[in-house]
Motif scaffolding. Structure first.
Motif, PDB file in Angstrom:
ATOM      1  N   HIS A 181       0.811  -1.224   0.000  1.00 58.79           N
ATOM      2  CA  HIS A 181       0.000   0.000   0.000  1.00 58.79           C
ATOM      3  C   HIS A 181       0.840   1.268   0.000  1.00 58.79           C
ATOM      4  O   HIS A 181       0.402   2.318  -0.457  1.00 58.79           O
ATOM      5  CB  HIS A 181      -0.892   0.024   1.243  1.00 58.79           C
ATOM      6  CG  HIS A 181      -0.133   0.351   2.495  1.00 58.79           C
ATOM      7  ND1 HIS A 181       0.739  -0.548   3.084  1.00 58.79           N
ATOM      8  CD2 HIS A 181      -0.048   1.506   3.223  1.00 58.79           C
ATOM      9  CE1 HIS A 181       1.287   0.028   4.139  1.00 58.79           C
ATOM     10  NE2 HIS A 181       0.843   1.263   4.248  1.00 58.79           N
ATOM     11  N   CYS A 182       2.074   1.186   0.540  1.00 59.82           N
ATOM     12  CA  CYS A 182       2.857   2.405   0.778  1.00 59.82           C
ATOM     13  C   CYS A 182       3.985   2.622  -0.214  1.00 59.82           C
ATOM     14  O   CYS A 182       4.586   3.702  -0.233  1.00 59.82           O
ATOM     15  CB  CYS A 182       3.421   2.404   2.205  1.00 59.82           C
ATOM     16  SG  CYS A 182       4.752   1.198   2.485  1.00 59.82           S
ATOM     17  N   ALA A 186       6.200   2.614   7.762  1.00 58.22           N
ATOM     18  CA  ALA A 186       4.881   2.759   7.132  1.00 58.22           C
ATOM     19  C   ALA A 186       4.133   1.465   6.822  1.00 58.22           C
ATOM     20  O   ALA A 186       3.184   1.486   6.033  1.00 58.22           O
ATOM     21  CB  ALA A 186       5.041   3.559   5.841  1.00 58.22           C
ATOM     22  N   ALA A 187       4.499   0.341   7.430  1.00 54.34           N
ATOM     23  CA  ALA A 187       3.769  -0.907   7.151  1.00 54.34           C
ATOM     24  C   ALA A 187       2.305  -0.786   7.581  1.00 54.34           C
ATOM     25  O   ALA A 187       1.965  -0.027   8.495  1.00 54.34           O
ATOM     26  CB  ALA A 187       4.429  -2.073   7.888  1.00 54.34           C
ATOM     27  N   TYR A 188       1.461  -1.573   6.906  1.00 51.48           N
ATOM     28  CA  TYR A 188       0.052  -1.638   7.326  1.00 51.48           C
ATOM     29  C   TYR A 188      -0.542  -2.983   6.936  1.00 51.48           C
ATOM     30  O   TYR A 188      -0.380  -3.443   5.812  1.00 51.48           O
ATOM     31  CB  TYR A 188      -0.785  -0.525   6.693  1.00 51.48           C
ATOM     32  CG  TYR A 188      -2.218  -0.568   7.175  1.00 51.48           C
ATOM     33  CD1 TYR A 188      -2.552  -0.167   8.466  1.00 51.48           C
ATOM     34  CD2 TYR A 188      -3.227  -1.068   6.352  1.00 51.48           C
ATOM     35  CE1 TYR A 188      -3.851  -0.240   8.928  1.00 51.48           C
ATOM     36  CE2 TYR A 188      -4.538  -1.136   6.800  1.00 51.48           C
ATOM     37  CZ  TYR A 188      -4.838  -0.726   8.084  1.00 51.48           C
ATOM     38  OH  TYR A 188      -6.123  -0.812   8.542  1.00 51.48           O
ATOM     39  N   ALA A 232       1.800   6.932   5.117  1.00 51.99           N
ATOM     40  CA  ALA A 232       2.895   7.617   4.423  1.00 51.99           C
ATOM     41  C   ALA A 232       3.318   6.815   3.192  1.00 51.99           C
ATOM     42  O   ALA A 232       2.952   5.643   3.041  1.00 51.99           O
ATOM     43  CB  ALA A 232       4.080   7.801   5.367  1.00 51.99           C
ATOM     44  N   LEU A 233       4.085   7.442   2.321  1.00 54.26           N
ATOM     45  CA  LEU A 233       4.587   6.794   1.109  1.00 54.26           C
ATOM     46  C   LEU A 233       6.089   6.564   1.219  1.00 54.26           C
ATOM     47  O   LEU A 233       6.832   7.473   1.577  1.00 54.26           O
ATOM     48  CB  LEU A 233       4.297   7.663  -0.119  1.00 54.26           C
ATOM     49  CG  LEU A 233       2.820   7.924  -0.441  1.00 54.26           C
ATOM     50  CD1 LEU A 233       2.711   8.898  -1.603  1.00 54.26           C
ATOM     51  CD2 LEU A 233       2.091   6.633  -0.756  1.00 54.26           C
ATOM     52  N   ILE A 234       6.508   5.353   0.892  1.00 59.81           N
ATOM     53  CA  ILE A 234       7.926   5.008   0.904  1.00 59.81           C
ATOM     54  C   ILE A 234       8.467   5.047  -0.522  1.00 59.81           C
ATOM     55  O   ILE A 234       7.936   4.385  -1.419  1.00 59.81           O
ATOM     56  CB  ILE A 234       8.153   3.604   1.500  1.00 59.81           C
ATOM     57  CG1 ILE A 234       7.689   3.542   2.954  1.00 59.81           C
ATOM     58  CG2 ILE A 234       9.617   3.191   1.361  1.00 59.81           C
ATOM     59  CD1 ILE A 234       8.534   4.349   3.908  1.00 59.81           C
TER      60      ILE A 234
END
Length: 390
Positions: free
Chosen positions: A151-152, A181-183, A196-198
């Motif tokens: 997702h990130c 930012a894992a989810y 957040a975006l990686i």
């Protein structure tokens, strides 16, 4: 004698025809934009017919090139060259690690690792989850197939092979990305800033090594692509004028740089780039909120964060537990993302000041240790929220 960039470029072509180098490299900085432009264009034009020029890496951000070590006498005769330095090796800041089955408190079936709970990040999520904040992770790349990271992950850059995506062949970069930012909804982990975006920037090889020039190329990509935060979980002992110039340029562009202090347990010395004033320098703490024995410490560290036995994402969809100031740094980068999502446009030094002011004192034997503070996500985000309402 080398009198201008054109004669220098021609000499470089000759030098690159020599037998394979011994692995040593140097960074040559050019004094003006005009001279650098002439040199860079010449190298670019000649690469098709002179493939050996591929061993030269232009570093536009600091008007420099990185190349195998060249004869000093020739370089000294070039008036347009402003400095020459060794292209030093850089190492990741990670200690012992091992496979782990997962530890932490669950939320909707997913695990929140102890460090993320310890800094009170879940309590801050009602105010901010880091929505769309762009974080450049200059590291070993990332596992694009990991379910907790899909997702990130956003567009990245592979410094070592620009034709490939920044795939992780080491694991360290994937671990850092997970803490930030894992989810996961059912099975997996949740990071500090799950929205957040990686942007993975692969500058380190599978053994966890890189040249300073690779780091500079990664910083250059981050500056050019509008990244908000750069996570640097690595360091070195030697000062590099070229690296400092790159960090300063990124800082002036408004990027917030977070770097690990090192794992030698030293009390008065931290690694570069964490030692630069423009960087947020991070030390590591234990589950008990004490400074980790492996963490460098002292006045040069801006803030401490969890770095002992940190559980996060790993290669091939797995998970791993690692210790190091690298792990502490990813917690701080995540909190900075929470802050920026709540109040975009915060300046780097303002972010550093807010983090330090609203951190909690580290206590030993019931007493505060003067000036030494540990990251507190809820307080930092709350402080930003209050100032945003004014």
């Amino acid at each position: 004698m080398i009198v201008n960039p054109s004669t220098f470029a021609a000499w470089l072509q000759e030098a690159m025809q020599l037998p394979a180098d011994d692995g040593r490299r140097q960074i040559i900085r050019i004094g003006s934009d005009r001279d650098f432009g002439l040199l860079a264009r010449h190298i670019s034009r000649q690469r098709r017919t002179q493939p050996m020029l591929g061993r030269i890496q232009p570093l536009r951000l600091i008007r420099a090139i990185s190349c195998p070590v060249l004869p000093e006498g020739k370089l000294a005769s070039a008036p347009f060259i402003s400095s020459v330095e060794t292209d030093s090796r850089v190492k990741l800041h990670v200690g012992a690690g091992g496979a782990s089955s997962g530890k932490g408190r669950s939320l909707e079936g997913a695990v929140i690792p102890w460090g993320i709970r310890h800094i009170r990040a879940p309590q801050a999520w009602t105010k901010s989850k880091g929505d769309q904040i762009r974080i450049g992770v200059i590291d070993t790349g990332v596992d694009y197939a990991h379910p907790d990271l899909r997702h990130c992950l956003s567009r990245g850059f592979n410094v070592l092979n620009r034709q490939l995506l920044p795939y992780d062949d080491n694991g360290h970069g994937t671990h850092i990305a997970g803490t930030i930012a894992a989810y996961a909804r059912q099975k997996g982990i949740i990071g500090v800033a799950p929205q957040a975006l990686i942007h993975p920037v692969k500058a380190f090889d599978h053994q966890g090594g890189a040249f300073v020039s690779d780091i500079i190329a990664g910083i250059e990509w981050c500056v050019s692509n509008g990244i908000d935060i750069i996570n640097m979980s690595f360091g070195m002992k030697t000062y590099s004028k070229a690296l400092e110039a790159a960090v300063l340029t990124a800082h002036r562009a408004g990027l917030i740089i977070v770097a690990s202090s090192g794992n030698e347990g030293k009390q008065a010395e931290i690694d570069y780039p964490a030692r630069f004033r423009q960087v947020i320098a991070v030390g590591a703490t234990t589950r008990r909120g004490r400074i980790a024995s492996f963490s460098n410490a002292g006045k040069g560290i801006d803030i401490y964060a969890p770095g002992e036995k940190i559980y996060s994402t790993w290669l091939r969809g797995k998970y791993n537990e690692l210790s190091g100031t690298s792990m502490a740094t990813s917690h701080v980068s995540g909190v900075v993302a929470l802050m920026l999502a709540k109040r975009p446009g915060l300046k780097p030094l303002r972010v550093k000041a807010l983090l330090k002011r609203h951190a909690r004192f580290i206590v030993s034997s019931g007493k505060k240790i003067g000036g030494i503070k540990e990251l507190h996500a809820l307080r930092a985000v709350a402080a930003v929220s209050k100032s945003a309402k004014r």
